[in-house]
Design an enzyme around this catalytic site. Sequence first.
Site, short mmCIF file in Angstrom:
data_model
loop_
_atom_site.label_atom_id
_atom_site.label_comp_id
_atom_site.label_asym_id
_atom_site.label_seq_id
_atom_site.Cartn_x
_atom_site.Cartn_y
_atom_site.Cartn_z
N ASN A 141 0.87 -1.17 0.00
CA ASN A 141 0.00 0.00 0.00
C ASN A 141 0.91 1.23 0.00
OD1 ASN A 141 -1.88 1.98 0.45
ND2 ASN A 141 -2.40 1.35 2.55
N GLU A 194 -7.01 4.96 7.36
CA GLU A 194 -6.78 6.36 6.97
C GLU A 194 -7.98 6.92 6.21
OE1 GLU A 194 -2.92 5.79 5.19
OE2 GLU A 194 -2.10 5.40 7.17
N SER A 240 3.23 -1.90 10.51
CA SER A 240 4.67 -1.89 10.77
C SER A 240 5.36 -3.21 10.44
CB SER A 240 4.96 -1.48 12.21
OG SER A 240 4.51 -0.16 12.44
P1 PGA Z 1 2.60 0.42 7.65
O1 PGA Z 1 1.18 0.69 7.00
O2 PGA Z 1 3.12 -0.89 7.10
O3 PGA Z 1 3.42 1.58 7.22
O4 PGA Z 1 2.41 0.34 9.12
C1 PGA Z 1 0.27 -0.32 6.74
C2 PGA Z 1 -1.00 0.28 6.20
O5 PGA Z 1 -1.40 1.34 6.71
O6 PGA Z 1 -1.62 -0.27 5.28
#
Ligand code: PGA
Length: 247
Positions: A8, A97, A208
């Site tokens: 993503n 988000e 993460s």
């Molecule tokens: P991240 O994001 O791997 O940077 O924690 C994952 C996501 O929000 O899809």
Amino acid sequence: MTRLVVANWKMNPQTLEEARALASQIESGLLTMSQSLVETVICPPFVFLPPLRIVVHSGFLGSQNLAAQAAGPFTGEISARQLQEFGVRYVIIGHSERRALGETDELISQKLGLALKHRFEPILCVGYGAKRSFSSSAIKRLVKSQVQKAVKGLSVSRGAPLAIAYEPVWAISQGLGTGQAVKPSHASEIIKFIKTQAPSARVIYGGSLDSKNAASFAAQKVIEGGLVGGASLNAEEFLGIIRAFSI
Ligand code: PGA
């Protein structure tokens, strides 16, 4: 089930040149791997979908969103039909988000219905609203309600492709998150529970993930892949995660 690892990219990178270079590096890495164990998906910003279509062959293209309506006066939205034009196979729906920008369970359910109707594999994100301090049972109640509301009124037949990403918002690397992944045992407990709610879905973890911690998640067989934000912007990191899930 074949595992699923999804990049993503969010609102990155900033130029087409960078997007092409990143996709090409990922594509070159995928060519050296056995493809049968993991399906790889890259979800770039919409404007990069057409140029990346000719770069990405070993993986698939996905969209980070789609409109809840089929067509019409919806400024700034993108329709399922338009996404089909560019070989998109997967659509992320209900990312935290987007929920933070006001997407409701009802809207998410409409998007899910359209995605299924257009034969995309939706990647439904759940876990928004959960806090690190919540007990497992509180998190289960929350994700159960998010899954149930998303599929309400839809006929998600057993064979219909559906992925669900358990992505507790605090575990995301930037923005609303703290940058600390959850413990693999926690992800595995919640994912097992989600599978009781949606037995035919592939359930993956997001938050993460990186090339160092991916193996400990991949070792839990119930975790069927990952949704990767920050680490997917670095080809070596992302390929490391794919390798970890290719076991
Ligand atoms: P991240 O994001 O791997 O940077 O924690 C994952 C996501 O929000 O899809």
